[in-house]
Design a protein around this motif. Structure first.
Motif, mmCIF file in Angstrom:
data_model
loop_
_atom_site.group_PDB
_atom_site.id
_atom_site.type_symbol
_atom_site.label_atom_id
_atom_site.label_comp_id
_atom_site.label_asym_id
_atom_site.label_seq_id
_atom_site.Cartn_x
_atom_site.Cartn_y
_atom_site.Cartn_z
ATOM 1 N N TYR A 74 0.767 -1.276 -0.093
ATOM 2 C CA TYR A 74 -0.020 0.008 -0.102
ATOM 3 C C TYR A 74 0.939 1.146 -0.079
ATOM 4 O O TYR A 74 1.807 1.382 0.927
ATOM 5 C CB TYR A 74 -0.940 -0.011 1.278
ATOM 6 N N LEU A 75 1.059 2.115 -1.117
ATOM 7 C CA LEU A 75 1.690 3.247 -1.106
ATOM 8 C C LEU A 75 0.827 4.386 -0.229
ATOM 9 O O LEU A 75 -0.060 4.875 -0.702
ATOM 10 C CB LEU A 75 1.784 3.576 -2.625
ATOM 11 N N TRP A 76 1.568 4.773 0.807
ATOM 12 C CA TRP A 76 0.946 5.609 1.758
ATOM 13 C C TRP A 76 1.172 7.095 1.128
ATOM 14 O O TRP A 76 0.203 7.873 1.308
ATOM 15 C CB TRP A 76 1.616 5.175 3.059
ATOM 16 N N ARG A 77 2.273 7.252 0.419
ATOM 17 C CA ARG A 77 2.682 8.587 0.300
ATOM 18 C C ARG A 77 3.762 8.495 -0.876
ATOM 19 O O ARG A 77 4.987 7.772 -0.714
ATOM 20 C CB ARG A 77 3.310 9.398 1.564
ATOM 21 N N ASN A 78 3.785 9.556 -1.982
ATOM 22 C CA ASN A 78 4.710 9.682 -2.825
ATOM 23 C C ASN A 78 4.574 10.845 -3.610
ATOM 24 O O ASN A 78 3.773 11.056 -4.503
ATOM 25 C CB ASN A 78 4.442 8.302 -3.812
ATOM 26 N N ASP A 79 5.086 11.857 -2.923
ATOM 27 C CA ASP A 79 5.006 13.333 -3.325
ATOM 28 C C ASP A 79 6.276 13.855 -3.992
ATOM 29 O O ASP A 79 6.407 14.978 -4.149
ATOM 30 C CB ASP A 79 4.621 13.986 -2.345
ATOM 31 N N GLY A 80 7.246 13.008 -4.454
ATOM 32 C CA GLY A 80 8.481 13.517 -4.827
ATOM 33 C C GLY A 80 9.471 13.680 -4.151
ATOM 34 O O GLY A 80 10.749 13.584 -4.457
ATOM 35 N N ARG A 81 9.301 14.002 -2.749
ATOM 36 C CA ARG A 81 10.196 13.956 -1.726
ATOM 37 C C ARG A 81 10.289 12.841 -0.799
ATOM 38 O O ARG A 81 11.309 12.579 -0.333
ATOM 39 C CB ARG A 81 10.046 15.356 -0.776
#
Length: 181
Positions: free
Chosen positions: A42-49
């Motif tokens: 489960y990808l919780w967060r992926n905002d580039g940083r």
């Protein structure tokens, strides 16, 4: 779980799968370890940083012990175990424009053979070559322990008992490429 042959260690020698190796003889020993893990993530967060995911699924551990003694006498036994659940997470943080730090951790249990478990940790740095492709360097630590609950609680052997446990720890460096979508 795959059945293995009986093993006895005694001051007089070792009996592995019906082959007896006397206590004063020289042996060549080979141990092979294999590990595989399958997880639903489960990808919780992926905002580039920051990229953070959590995973769950089964894991598999296999060991093989081979003994070779004087006169060409050989014996081999194998033991495999399915572990589950395997819980994992990975955290990657972009420190500079193309450099990132990452941490991966996982643990898997064998509920029917508790406290049997395996763990792995990976800490490293990466350099982005192109979007979704990076080159990585990491330090990795893996360990496993498989054993019978009764052995662990009583700390003593029963008459005719076979010691059915294995433990190992490995540490090393990793170098490779990572792909992400």
């Amino acid at each position: 779980h795959q059945p293995t042959g009986r093993r006895r260690i005694h001051h007089r020698g070792i009996d592995l799968d019906g082959h007896f190796f006397p206590g004063d003889s020289r042996l060549t020993t080979k141990i092979e370890l294999r590990f595989a893990e399958l997880s639903l993530r489960y990808l919780w967060r992926n905002d580039g940083r920051v990229r953070l995911w959590f995973g769950i699924g089964p894991a598999w551990l296999s060991t093989r012990l081979s003994l070779r003694g004087e006169g060409g006498r050989r014996a081999t036994t194998r033991w495999a175990e399915v572990l589950g659940p395997s819980l994992s997470y990975s955290l990657t943080a972009r420190v500079f424009e193309r450099f990132e730090l990452f941490l991966l951790s996982a643990i898997a249990f064998a509920p029917h053979r508790f406290p049997s478990l395996t763990t792995r940790y990976r800490l490293g740095v990466g350099y982005e070559l192109a979007p979704g492709l990076s080159i990585r360097l990491a330090a990795s630590l893996r360990s496993a322990f498989l054993g019978e609950t009764r052995e662990q609680l009583t700390k003593r052997a029963r008459p005719g008992h076979d010691w059915r446990k294995i433990g190992w720890t490995s540490f090393g460096a990793e170098f490779g490429f990572a792909f992400s979508l």
